[in-house]
Design a protein around this motif. Sequence first.
Motif, PDB file in Angstrom:
ATOM      1  N   PHE A  53      -4.209  -2.278   3.419  1.00 27.75           N
ATOM      2  CA  PHE A  53      -3.346  -1.240   2.896  1.00 27.75           C
ATOM      3  C   PHE A  53      -2.931  -0.339   4.043  1.00 27.75           C
ATOM      4  CE2 PHE A  53      -7.500   0.718   2.822  1.00 27.75           C
ATOM      5  CZ  PHE A  53      -7.268   2.038   3.194  1.00 27.75           C
ATOM      6  N   SER A  54      -1.884   0.405   3.801  1.00 32.51           N
ATOM      7  CA  SER A  54      -1.436   1.378   4.790  1.00 32.51           C
ATOM      8  C   SER A  54      -1.000   2.623   4.068  1.00 32.51           C
ATOM      9  CB  SER A  54      -0.268   0.812   5.609  1.00 32.51           C
ATOM     10  OG  SER A  54       0.820   0.547   4.756  1.00 32.51           O
ATOM     11  N   CYS A  55      -0.811   3.702   4.784  1.00 31.35           N
ATOM     12  CA  CYS A  55      -0.424   4.967   4.184  1.00 31.35           C
ATOM     13  C   CYS A  55       0.908   5.405   4.771  1.00 31.35           C
ATOM     14  CB  CYS A  55      -1.469   6.047   4.456  1.00 31.35           C
ATOM     15  SG  CYS A  55      -3.117   5.637   3.823  1.00 31.35           S
ATOM     16  N   ASN A  56       1.798   5.959   3.943  1.00 24.95           N
ATOM     17  CA  ASN A  56       3.035   6.479   4.484  1.00 24.95           C
ATOM     18  C   ASN A  56       2.838   7.914   4.948  1.00 24.95           C
ATOM     19  OD1 ASN A  56       3.023   8.104   2.230  1.00 24.95           O
ATOM     20  ND2 ASN A  56       4.685   7.008   1.173  1.00 24.95           N
ATOM     21  N   ASN A  57       3.905   8.529   5.360  1.00 26.77           N
ATOM     22  CA  ASN A  57       3.782   9.874   5.921  1.00 26.77           C
ATOM     23  C   ASN A  57       3.386  10.908   4.890  1.00 26.77           C
ATOM     24  OD1 ASN A  57       4.469   8.920   8.436  1.00 26.77           O
ATOM     25  ND2 ASN A  57       6.675   9.302   8.151  1.00 26.77           N
ATOM     26  N   ASP A  58       3.560  10.571   3.606  1.00 26.54           N
ATOM     27  CA  ASP A  58       3.184  11.512   2.542  1.00 26.54           C
ATOM     28  C   ASP A  58       1.758  11.275   2.062  1.00 26.54           C
ATOM     29  OD1 ASP A  58       6.502  11.123   1.205  1.00 26.54           O
ATOM     30  OD2 ASP A  58       5.725  12.685   2.559  1.00 26.54           O
ATOM     31  N   VAL A  86       0.533   8.707   0.712  1.00 28.06           N
ATOM     32  CA  VAL A  86       0.440   7.861  -0.472  1.00 28.06           C
ATOM     33  C   VAL A  86      -0.117   6.514  -0.047  1.00 28.06           C
ATOM     34  CG1 VAL A  86       1.680   6.706  -2.330  1.00 28.06           C
ATOM     35  CG2 VAL A  86       2.344   9.017  -1.626  1.00 28.06           C
ATOM     36  N   GLU A  87      -1.158   6.068  -0.701  1.00 34.92           N
ATOM     37  CA  GLU A  87      -1.797   4.811  -0.314  1.00 34.92           C
ATOM     38  C   GLU A  87      -1.105   3.617  -0.970  1.00 34.92           C
ATOM     39  OE1 GLU A  87      -5.928   4.989  -1.227  1.00 34.92           O
ATOM     40  OE2 GLU A  87      -6.402   6.200   0.535  1.00 34.92           O
ATOM     41  N   TYR A  88      -0.985   2.534  -0.216  1.00 38.06           N
ATOM     42  CA  TYR A  88      -0.415   1.291  -0.721  1.00 38.06           C
ATOM     43  C   TYR A  88      -1.409   0.153  -0.472  1.00 38.06           C
ATOM     44  CZ  TYR A  88       4.095   3.627  -1.173  1.00 38.06           C
ATOM     45  OH  TYR A  88       5.099   4.484  -1.541  1.00 38.06           O
ATOM     46  N   GLU A  89      -1.255  -0.884  -1.223  1.00 37.14           N
ATOM     47  CA  GLU A  89      -2.107  -2.058  -1.047  1.00 37.14           C
ATOM     48  C   GLU A  89      -1.336  -3.304  -1.483  1.00 37.14           C
ATOM     49  OE1 GLU A  89      -5.510  -1.911  -3.583  1.00 37.14           O
ATOM     50  OE2 GLU A  89      -4.342  -1.395  -5.363  1.00 37.14           O
ATOM     51  N   PHE A  90      -1.788  -4.465  -1.010  1.00 37.36           N
ATOM     52  CA  PHE A  90      -1.218  -5.729  -1.443  1.00 37.36           C
ATOM     53  C   PHE A  90      -2.059  -6.270  -2.605  1.00 37.36           C
ATOM     54  CE2 PHE A  90       0.559  -5.484   2.832  1.00 37.36           C
ATOM     55  CZ  PHE A  90       1.870  -5.870   2.587  1.00 37.36           C
ATOM     56  N   VAL A  91      -1.408  -6.585  -3.709  1.00 41.03           N
ATOM     57  CA  VAL A  91      -2.119  -7.062  -4.894  1.00 41.03           C
ATOM     58  C   VAL A  91      -1.422  -8.295  -5.465  1.00 41.03           C
ATOM     59  CG1 VAL A  91      -3.041  -4.802  -5.528  1.00 41.03           C
ATOM     60  CG2 VAL A  91      -0.809  -5.509  -6.390  1.00 41.03           C
ATOM     61  N   GLN A  92      -2.185  -9.089  -6.217  1.00 38.17           N
ATOM     62  CA  GLN A  92      -1.657 -10.245  -6.935  1.00 38.17           C
ATOM     63  C   GLN A  92      -1.173  -9.773  -8.306  1.00 38.17           C
ATOM     64  OE1 GLN A  92      -1.467 -12.324  -4.228  1.00 38.17           O
ATOM     65  NE2 GLN A  92      -2.070 -14.028  -5.554  1.00 38.17           N
ATOM     66  N   VAL A  93       0.136  -9.829  -8.512  1.00 37.64           N
ATOM     67  CA  VAL A  93       0.743  -9.302  -9.727  1.00 37.64           C
ATOM     68  C   VAL A  93       1.190 -10.456 -10.632  1.00 37.64           C
ATOM     69  CG1 VAL A  93       2.573  -7.854 -10.690  1.00 37.64           C
ATOM     70  CG2 VAL A  93       1.535  -7.271  -8.473  1.00 37.64           C
ATOM     71  N   ALA A  94       0.753 -10.423 -11.885  1.00 34.45           N
ATOM     72  CA  ALA A  94       1.179 -11.421 -12.872  1.00 34.45           C
ATOM     73  C   ALA A  94       2.402 -10.892 -13.609  1.00 34.45           C
ATOM     74  CB  ALA A  94       0.054 -11.704 -13.857  1.00 34.45           C
ATOM     75  N   VAL A  95       3.521 -11.619 -13.482  1.00 34.74           N
ATOM     76  CA  VAL A  95       4.757 -11.245 -14.154  1.00 34.74           C
ATOM     77  C   VAL A  95       4.999 -12.220 -15.298  1.00 34.74           C
ATOM     78  CG1 VAL A  95       7.239 -10.884 -13.896  1.00 34.74           C
ATOM     79  CG2 VAL A  95       5.691 -10.353 -11.992  1.00 34.74           C
ATOM     80  N   PRO A  96       5.130 -11.732 -16.526  1.00 38.71           N
ATOM     81  CA  PRO A  96       5.283 -12.651 -17.660  1.00 38.71           C
ATOM     82  C   PRO A  96       6.610 -13.401 -17.642  1.00 38.71           C
ATOM     83  CG  PRO A  96       5.582 -10.381 -18.374  1.00 38.71           C
ATOM     84  CD  PRO A  96       5.111 -10.324 -16.946  1.00 38.71           C
ATOM     85  N   GLU A  97       6.547 -14.679 -18.000  1.00 45.54           N
ATOM     86  CA  GLU A  97       7.753 -15.475 -18.221  1.00 45.54           C
ATOM     87  C   GLU A  97       8.103 -15.336 -19.698  1.00 45.54           C
ATOM     88  OE1 GLU A  97       6.646 -19.373 -17.052  1.00 45.54           O
ATOM     89  OE2 GLU A  97       6.150 -18.792 -14.993  1.00 45.54           O
TER      90      GLU A  97
END
Length: 401
Positions: free
Chosen positions: A2-7, A9-20
């Motif tokens: 993960f990385s943080c922007n200048n504000d 705010v924390e970000y991360e890479f996640v496995q996202v399930a998108v419904p069909e």
Amino acid sequence: MFSCNNDDVEYEFVQVAVPELMSKSDFRKSVEITSPKNIEKAGKIYAYSNFIFVSDVNKGVHIIDNSNPRFPKAIKYLKIPGNEDISIKNNFLYADSATDLVVFDISDINAITQVERLEDVFDIYNTIRIPIEAQIADYANYDYEDDIIVGWTVKRERREKVDNSVLIDNAFDGIRAFANGAESNVGVGGSLARFQIVDNYLYTVGSHAMAIFNIQDLASPTLTNTQYAGWNIETMFQADDYLYLGSTNGMYIYSLNNPSSPEFVSEFVHWEGCDPVVVDGDYAYLTLRGGNLCGQQESVLEIIDISDKSNPVLAARHELENPYGLGIKDNLLFVCDGTAGLKLFNKTDPLKVKELKNIKNIQSKDVIPLQNSLLMIGDETLYQYEYLQNDVRLISSYSLN
């Protein structure tokens, strides 16, 4: 990562399930009866007459002619989107299709017809299980009223790290079935199933709710009752006018004295684990698969004394590796121990079950002990065995893809 922007705010890479998604109107027009095809992902097995029915998870049901067990042959495919389970009585096949119950007349296996569809009788969230590798689910484009989830696409995305993300429940959700074939005109299902036919009623169970259908008119079932069943229910078994529901946290016992409204009797609590259950006489046999999403404890076979239905008691425990389904034939107990193979136990003394044999180098998921043979499914293969004295011998193995 993960990385943080200048504000900050924390970000991360996640496995996202998108419904069909598919519209409900298109979904309900998509049932088809076709010629055989390869199975994409084999699910449960069901036996009726000289036929074996194998589910293609969330897609439909494959019909195999088993008139000659040495040479089974695929003959038909029922495309039923959102399907997990079936149950059959007197040539009428009942299948879940996401939110709906669909009925087929299979009296002529070469001319199967759909005769009924009950809409919106099952919970939409009990349909297609979210992929195990997903960390969150994205329902942003899902319209509860008009859409049906027919599958999932998993994507790796960079997202803002939040605490209120939709969490995944990967228990064996969905309306799934079991029928133990107590009558000659009712089919036989495996221990991982969730449908159960008893006399004029079809019982179905999801993760929390039980739906009861009156099937006195086989071609036109009616939804009689829907009631709370328990927490994280996975399987259903019927014996001697009781329903036994296996959950990730225990086993629930319901009386069928009032068949249209099963009455809660008691609950046996165990640690968290994936949990099918079968019953024979005064004992219930259940497997607990630990590890991964099924729980953090060991994998075991538990034998529960149910002579007093109001007070089930743990009677014995036997260690296993990664068990799934199980079944009983006379004094033999068959346990599918996943990658560890099929294990045979002598249960003459239920408190001291003795392992007789371990058929290794196969993957086993569920079994159906028929009168004259044993059916087993695992690793996209259907196995059939003949019974010997405290043993079984392979009749055939049939690749499903």
